[in-house]
Design a protein around this motif. Structure first.
Motif, PDB file in Angstrom:
ATOM      1  N   LYS A 476       4.759  -1.505  -7.274  1.00  0.00           N
ATOM      2  CA  LYS A 476       4.815  -2.949  -7.074  1.00  0.00           C
ATOM      3  C   LYS A 476       5.290  -3.235  -5.658  1.00  0.00           C
ATOM      4  N   THR A 477       4.630  -4.194  -5.000  1.00  0.00           N
ATOM      5  CA  THR A 477       5.001  -4.567  -3.641  1.00  0.00           C
ATOM      6  C   THR A 477       4.897  -6.077  -3.488  1.00  0.00           C
ATOM      7  N   TRP A 478       5.139  -6.533  -2.267  1.00  0.00           N
ATOM      8  CA  TRP A 478       4.984  -7.955  -1.961  1.00  0.00           C
ATOM      9  C   TRP A 478       3.526  -8.384  -2.013  1.00  0.00           C
ATOM     10  N   SER A 479       2.613  -7.442  -1.896  1.00  0.00           N
ATOM     11  CA  SER A 479       1.192  -7.756  -1.998  1.00  0.00           C
ATOM     12  C   SER A 479       0.839  -7.946  -3.473  1.00  0.00           C
ATOM     13  N   PRO A 480       0.225  -9.064  -3.860  1.00  0.00           N
ATOM     14  CA  PRO A 480      -0.058  -9.305  -5.279  1.00  0.00           C
ATOM     15  C   PRO A 480      -1.046  -8.322  -5.886  1.00  0.00           C
ATOM     16  N   THR A 481      -1.875  -7.699  -5.057  1.00  0.00           N
ATOM     17  CA  THR A 481      -2.802  -6.674  -5.541  1.00  0.00           C
ATOM     18  C   THR A 481      -2.816  -5.516  -4.559  1.00  0.00           C
ATOM     19  N   LEU A 482      -3.160  -4.352  -5.083  1.00  0.00           N
ATOM     20  CA  LEU A 482      -3.283  -3.158  -4.257  1.00  0.00           C
ATOM     21  C   LEU A 482      -4.668  -2.555  -4.447  1.00  0.00           C
ATOM     22  N   ALA A 483      -5.102  -1.776  -3.463  1.00  0.00           N
ATOM     23  CA  ALA A 483      -6.431  -1.165  -3.538  1.00  0.00           C
ATOM     24  C   ALA A 483      -6.392   0.352  -3.506  1.00  0.00           C
ATOM     25  N   LYS A 484      -5.297   0.924  -3.003  1.00  0.00           N
ATOM     26  CA  LYS A 484      -5.236   2.380  -2.868  1.00  0.00           C
ATOM     27  C   LYS A 484      -3.790   2.839  -2.839  1.00  0.00           C
ATOM     28  N   VAL A 485      -3.561   4.001  -3.440  1.00  0.00           N
ATOM     29  CA  VAL A 485      -2.242   4.638  -3.387  1.00  0.00           C
ATOM     30  C   VAL A 485      -2.443   6.108  -3.039  1.00  0.00           C
ATOM     31  N   THR A 486      -1.662   6.609  -2.088  1.00  0.00           N
ATOM     32  CA  THR A 486      -1.714   8.029  -1.723  1.00  0.00           C
ATOM     33  C   THR A 486      -0.366   8.677  -2.007  1.00  0.00           C
ATOM     34  N   TYR A 487      -0.398   9.998  -2.193  1.00  0.00           N
ATOM     35  CA  TYR A 487       0.807  10.764  -2.482  1.00  0.00           C
ATOM     36  C   TYR A 487       0.910  11.918  -1.489  1.00  0.00           C
ATOM     37  N   GLU A 488       2.103  12.127  -0.953  1.00  0.00           N
ATOM     38  CA  GLU A 488       2.337  13.236  -0.028  1.00  0.00           C
ATOM     39  C   GLU A 488       3.566  14.018  -0.477  1.00  0.00           C
ATOM     40  N   ILE A 489       3.511  15.327  -0.307  1.00  0.00           N
ATOM     41  CA  ILE A 489       4.661  16.195  -0.536  1.00  0.00           C
ATOM     42  C   ILE A 489       4.755  17.152   0.648  1.00  0.00           C
ATOM     43  N   GLY A 490       5.903  17.150   1.288  1.00  0.00           N
ATOM     44  CA  GLY A 490       6.086  18.038   2.430  1.00  0.00           C
ATOM     45  C   GLY A 490       5.132  17.777   3.567  1.00  0.00           C
ATOM     46  N   GLY A 491       4.765  16.511   3.764  1.00  0.00           N
ATOM     47  CA  GLY A 491       3.863  16.152   4.855  1.00  0.00           C
ATOM     48  C   GLY A 491       2.405  16.394   4.570  1.00  0.00           C
ATOM     49  N   ARG A 492       2.077  16.809   3.330  1.00  0.00           N
ATOM     50  CA  ARG A 492       0.682  17.088   2.982  1.00  0.00           C
ATOM     51  C   ARG A 492       0.211  16.137   1.897  1.00  0.00           C
ATOM     52  N   ASN A 493      -0.983  15.583   2.072  1.00  0.00           N
ATOM     53  CA  ASN A 493      -1.550  14.707   1.061  1.00  0.00           C
ATOM     54  C   ASN A 493      -1.922  15.525  -0.174  1.00  0.00           C
ATOM     55  N   VAL A 494      -1.418  15.097  -1.343  1.00  0.00           N
ATOM     56  CA  VAL A 494      -1.720  15.824  -2.579  1.00  0.00           C
ATOM     57  C   VAL A 494      -2.545  14.980  -3.543  1.00  0.00           C
ATOM     58  N   GLY A 495      -2.919  13.777  -3.122  1.00  0.00           N
ATOM     59  CA  GLY A 495      -3.751  12.959  -4.002  1.00  0.00           C
ATOM     60  C   GLY A 495      -3.923  11.544  -3.502  1.00  0.00           C
ATOM     61  N   THR A 496      -5.104  10.984  -3.780  1.00  0.00           N
ATOM     62  CA  THR A 496      -5.405   9.591  -3.441  1.00  0.00           C
ATOM     63  C   THR A 496      -6.063   8.947  -4.652  1.00  0.00           C
TER      64      THR A 496
END
Length: 541
Positions: A476-496
């Motif tokens: 949840k954020t100040w933006s009423p809708t979201l379009a994408k979420v990414t995940y990083e662990i240790g500086g590496r993208n592990v999922g979008t």
């Protein structure tokens, strides 16, 4: 000059007294100067605001706020933190604005300004950014953690329900073809476990004969909204109430009896006297337990608002089987802290208060609700907003609120107090499609006796097993809708992920035995980064 000993003593006392008086006057002047300095800080802050030096203004307001807090002038401290938050908004530093409004709410509460405190919290909540991570697991792993042992309660999962008799596409009251018990599942693509009907206290139960027979034929339950429209005084332990209870008991279907709902709101005739309400609810429970012990459960169901008097009406655990709540969202930009004409509220969090109050004791029941696809005051189409909020609600509820065991959609466009409310799925294809997608989740059950094969485990600030996991998030954020979420662990993208509930598959094996941070980044429809959240997770062996 020589003085007698007596004169010296007297003079000495006078001198000491004058010194004390002088010191007191000095202290008074210091206090006065301090007070003047505080208001001087406020004046300086206001001048800086006019020059659009919001950072400078914030610094001055913070100094003033701290001094007001020391002096226990909580009302003034409240005003300072409101201004600090407003200035952070102008700098687009929304997390700092949230922290300031939280302090505004706290000091307003200390000052006895209840409504100001609630308004500040509402502002903060609308801009608050958060991310909570969950992994999908099987229901066996959850066991009975979410189970209360109530009649008709699934151990895991939520019964699907609806109010649908006013939707002409799914129900023809003239000839019963279609009837909502078959028409609504055909519309939505999934069988529903129960349907809501309203019933006026004092009327003969035979009025619902056809509804009961259709429920029997289709294997569905009824949620019966029993409403004493003439007020609580008509509810008595008499031949009518006992006869009604026996007839409902003989109906041959499960019945969720929701007596005198939304009692905390002043729009119903049974509002206003909690003591009398509790007495009548307990009476109805007693009669139904005696006359219809096998198939009726008692549902106590306030509206989600107002919150302050909800507990006043609670009849007690011995008289309530399930706790319900009415949960609606209609687009309303009036409270937008950014004044951009947006509704930034979270539909799924709106009943959080009731859940926290009662979920440990009773299964929770969204007894009626929905998200409207029109902004009625302006006749503006808000379908995209409604679609997002609907998907978010059904996707997130199993994770955030696993002790919710029933969810009823109010499938109607109806006129109430000259304000049409737009929830009818058959009238809006996009919203209907969103509902179809949402209820396809196996967590949502089409019949009493079914169990969800899936459950969810929170891993935010907790542990996750090493190995491949199906991970989802509530973001949840100040933006009423979201379009994408990414995940990083240790500086590496592990999922979008590009759809709710932001599900990705993550292999935690490389982090076995470690404490890690999952960096969650959320983007709006313009692909703009709107928040970055750091979520601590411990990976077990």
């Amino acid at each position: 000059m020589m003085y007698s000993g007596k004169f010296v003593k007297v003079f000495g006392r006078m001198t000491c007294a004058l010194v004390v008086i002088a010191m007191m006057m000095t202290m008074a002047n210091v206090v006065e100067v301090q007070a003047l300095n505080v208001w001087g800080l406020v004046s300086e802050a206001q001048k800086l605001e006019k020059k659009k030096d919001y950072t400078g203004a914030i610094a001055k307001y913070k100094q003033a706020a701290a001094e007001f807090a020391v002096q226990k002038e909580y009302g003034n401290a409240t005003n300072m933190y409101r201004r600090i938050g407003d200035n952070y908004v102008l700098l687009k530093r929304y997390d700092d604005a949230v922290a300031s409004w939280d302090l505004e709410s706290s000091y307003a509460n200390k000052a006895g300004q209840t409504q100001v405190s609630l308004a500040a919290k509402r502002k903060a909540d609308m801009l608050r950014s958060t991310a909570q991570l969950f992994i999908e697991t099987n229901a066996a792993a959850a066991g009975g953690a979410n189970d209360h042992g109530a009649k008709y309660e699934p151990k895991n999962g939520a019964l699907l329900g609806a109010y649908a008799e006013l939707d002409p596409v799914v129900h023809n009251p003239a000839n019963g073809s279609p009837f909502y018990t078959t028409g609504f599942p055909e519309l939505t693509g999934k069988k529903h476990a129960a349907y809501l009907l309203y019933f006026t206290y004092g009327k003969p139960f035979s009025n619902l004969k056809h509804h009961v027979s259709q429920a029997v034929q289709n294997g569905t339950a009824l949620q019966l909204g029993l409403q004493p429209m003439k007020g609580l005084s008509e509810v008595k332990d008499d031949a009518y109430l006992r006869g009604l209870a026996r007839e409902i008991g003989e109906a041959g279907i499960p019945v969720f009896l929701r007596f005198a709902n939304e009692m905390n709101g002043d729009w119903v005739p049974w509002h206003g006297d909690p003591k009398a309400y509790i007495e009548k609810f307990r009476l109805v429970t007693k009669v139904f337990k005696e006359e219809a012990p096998d198939n009726v459960v008692m549902v106590w169901s306030p509206d989600r608002l107002p919150e302050h008097n909800i507990n006043d009406y609670y009849p007690g655990d011995a008289y309530v089987d399930w706790v319900g709540v009415s949960l609606y969202s209609i687009f309303n930009p009036a409270f937008d802290p950014l004044k951009q004409g947006e509704d930034r509220s979270s539909h799924v969090e709106k009943f959080d208060y009731i859940y926290k109050q009662y979920a440990a004791r009773k299964p929770i029941f969204i007894s009626e609700g929905g998200v409207a696809y029109m902004y009625p005051e302006k006749k503006q189409d808000k379908t995209d907003w409604a679609v997002y909020k609907t998907k978010e609600f059904y996707a997130t509820l199993p994770m955030l609120y696993p002790k919710v065991k029933g969810v009823f959609w109010f499938d109607s466009n109806h006129d109430s107090s000259n304000r049409i409310k737009y929830y009818m799925l058959s009238a809006n294809k996009k919203l209907l499609d969103a509902y179809k997608i949402s209820i396809a989740n196996p967590f949502y059950l089409g019949a009493i006796g079914e169990e969800s094969p899936v459950a969810y485990k929170r891993i935010s600030g907790a542990a996750v097993a090493a190995g491949k996991q199906k991970m989802s998030a509530y973001v949840k954020t100040w933006s009423p809708t979201l379009a994408k979420v990414t995940y990083e662990i240790g500086g590496r993208n592990v999922g979008t992920a590009v759809s709710l509930p932001w599900t990705v598959h993550v292999d935690f094996t490389p982090y076995r035995g470690k404490k890690i941070e999952v960096i969650v980044k959320a983007y709006n429809n313009q692909n703009k980064l709107v928040t970055t959240q750091r979520v601590p997770v411990t990976v077990t062996n």
